[in-house]
Design an enzyme around this catalytic site. Structure first.
Site, PDB file in Angstrom:
ATOM      1  N   ASN A 139       0.872  -1.171   0.000  1.00 62.36           N
ATOM      2  CA  ASN A 139       0.000   0.000   0.000  1.00 62.36           C
ATOM      3  C   ASN A 139       0.911   1.224   0.000  1.00 62.36           C
ATOM      4  OD1 ASN A 139      -1.775   2.064   0.463  1.00 62.36           O
ATOM      5  ND2 ASN A 139      -2.407   1.377   2.512  1.00 62.36           N
ATOM      6  N   LYS A 189       0.163   4.218  -0.226  1.00 62.23           N
ATOM      7  CA  LYS A 189      -0.448   5.425   0.348  1.00 62.23           C
ATOM      8  C   LYS A 189      -0.157   6.613  -0.581  1.00 62.23           C
ATOM      9  CE  LYS A 189      -0.193   3.171   4.767  1.00 62.23           C
ATOM     10  NZ  LYS A 189      -0.124   3.226   6.228  1.00 62.23           N
ATOM     11  N   HIS A 201      -9.509   1.114   4.670  1.00 61.51           N
ATOM     12  CA  HIS A 201      -8.269   1.281   5.425  1.00 61.51           C
ATOM     13  C   HIS A 201      -8.540   2.187   6.630  1.00 61.51           C
ATOM     14  CE1 HIS A 201      -4.197   2.403   6.516  1.00 61.51           C
ATOM     15  NE2 HIS A 201      -3.792   1.343   5.838  1.00 61.51           N
ATOM     16  N   GLU A 213      -6.931   4.526   7.858  1.00 64.69           N
ATOM     17  CA  GLU A 213      -6.702   5.953   7.595  1.00 64.69           C
ATOM     18  C   GLU A 213      -7.920   6.579   6.932  1.00 64.69           C
ATOM     19  OE1 GLU A 213      -2.997   5.462   5.490  1.00 64.69           O
ATOM     20  OE2 GLU A 213      -2.057   4.818   7.364  1.00 64.69           O
ATOM     21  N   GLU A 229      -5.393  -5.214  10.280  1.00 65.26           N
ATOM     22  CA  GLU A 229      -4.391  -4.177  10.526  1.00 65.26           C
ATOM     23  C   GLU A 229      -4.685  -3.476  11.852  1.00 65.26           C
ATOM     24  OE1 GLU A 229      -2.359  -2.842   6.615  1.00 65.26           O
ATOM     25  OE2 GLU A 229      -4.034  -1.506   7.029  1.00 65.26           O
ATOM     26  N   GLY A 267       2.474   2.031  10.807  1.00 58.80           N
ATOM     27  CA  GLY A 267       3.436   3.128  10.711  1.00 58.80           C
ATOM     28  C   GLY A 267       4.148   3.462  12.007  1.00 58.80           C
ATOM     29  N   SER A 308       3.465  -2.345  10.273  1.00 58.67           N
ATOM     30  CA  SER A 308       4.908  -2.417  10.550  1.00 58.67           C
ATOM     31  C   SER A 308       5.543  -3.738  10.104  1.00 58.67           C
ATOM     32  CB  SER A 308       5.189  -2.145  12.037  1.00 58.67           C
ATOM     33  OG  SER A 308       4.791  -0.820  12.370  1.00 58.67           O
TER      34      SER A 308
HETATM   35  P1  13P Z   1       3.010   0.200   7.639  1.00 53.78           P
HETATM   36  O1  13P Z   1       3.475  -1.077   6.996  1.00 53.78           O
HETATM   37  O2  13P Z   1       3.784   1.391   7.188  1.00 53.78           O
HETATM   38  O3  13P Z   1       2.923   0.067   9.120  1.00 53.78           O
HETATM   39  O4  13P Z   1       1.515   0.466   7.114  1.00 53.78           O
HETATM   40  C1  13P Z   1       0.610  -0.574   7.167  1.00 53.78           C
HETATM   41  C2  13P Z   1      -0.568  -0.199   6.366  1.00 53.78           C
HETATM   42  O5  13P Z   1      -1.283   0.711   6.688  1.00 53.78           O
HETATM   43  C3  13P Z   1      -0.823  -0.961   5.133  1.00 53.78           C
HETATM   44  O6  13P Z   1      -2.088  -0.694   4.639  1.00 53.78           O
END
Ligand code: 13P
Length: 248
Positions: A9, A11, A94, A96, A166, A172, A212
């Site tokens: 992803n 982002k 997601h 976010e 997740e 992150g 992560s």
């Molecule tokens: P990270 O791997 O940066 O922690 O992000 C995970 C994520 O949100 C994947 O959709």
């Protein structure tokens, strides 16, 4: 046997030229018969990355989609648009987007139904916050998110549905879930699918872990019995994503 799936992803990273360069450099490295590799990229790079990946088995995916077919929805993209481009995957719900863009369990379900209708594989994200975990509410939170997300979806459709567990506190942050925490949550999700749709649907569904994931921890996570791969953020925009995908 479920085939492993590792989706990056991206982002809001990479301009289209940078996306093209990265995809071209990575396409043979990520192409392995054992794992389905997917790059979920910003809308503006979908075509570029799709073209760059041509000739490999690595697929492109979107990071969001709208649930309406068309209309006055400024700034939105429909499943029909993605399907017409030949985009085979889309991330839905997601955290976010749930936290910052008003995504709800209801819109997650509407988007999932629409994606399936257009032959696009939804990667549905679920997961608890730090506080919910601290208050021992993880199981209930997951149960509710899954119940909503899968409403009206048939058991047969589940082989084309991907769930990504997740935990929000692991996204992150560098704080990856332990193998036990990740496996426990993914097993719980599979159990719930079994209760709702039967054992065949539960066995067909790919359930990913995200939060992560790095080249250092991917192999052990993806080897857990109920974890069928990963949804990877930060580590997916680096060349070492190859090690994550190949579970090395
Ligand atoms: P990270 O791997 O940066 O922690 O992000 C995970 C994520 O949100 C994947 O959709």
């Amino acid at each position: 046997m479920r085939k492993k799936l590792v989706a990056g992803n991206w982002k809001m990273f990479f301009t289209p030229p940078a996306a093209k360069k990265f995809a071209e450099e990575m396409k043979t490295k990520l192409d392995t018969p054992d794992v389905d590799a997917v790059l979920c990229v910003p809308y503006v790079s979908l075509q570029t990355v799709k073209d760059a990946l041509a000739g490999s088995n690595v697929k492109v995916g979107a990071q969001n989609v709208h649930y309406m077919d068309e209309g006055a929805y400024t700034g939105e993209i429909s499943c029909e648009m993605l399907a017409s481009m030949g985009v085979p995957y889309v991330i839905i719900g997601h955290s976010e987007r749930r936290e910052r863009f008003g995504e709800t369990d209801t819109t997650v379900n509407l988007k999932t139904l629409k994606a399936l209708k257009h032959g696009i594989i939804p990667i549905i994200c679920v997961g608890e916050s730090q506080r919910q975990r601290r208050e021992n509410r993880t199981a209930n939170v997951l149960r509710k998110q899954i119940a909503f997300a899968l409403d009206e979806i048939s058991p047969k459709a589940m082989k084309n549905v991907v769930i990504a567990y997740e935990p929000i506190w692991a996204i992150g942050t560098g704080e990856v879930a332990t193998l036990e925490q990740a496996e426990e949550a993914c097993a719980l999700i599979r159990k719930q699918i079994e209760e709702r749709m039967g054992s065949e649907a539960a066995e067909d569904t790919r359930i990913l872990y995200g939060g992560s994931v790095t080249p250092e921890n991917a192999k052990a996570l993806f080897a857990m019995p109920n974890i069928d791969g990963g949804l990877v953020g930060g580590a997916s925009v680096k060349p070492s994503f190859e090690q994550v995908v190949r579970c090395e």
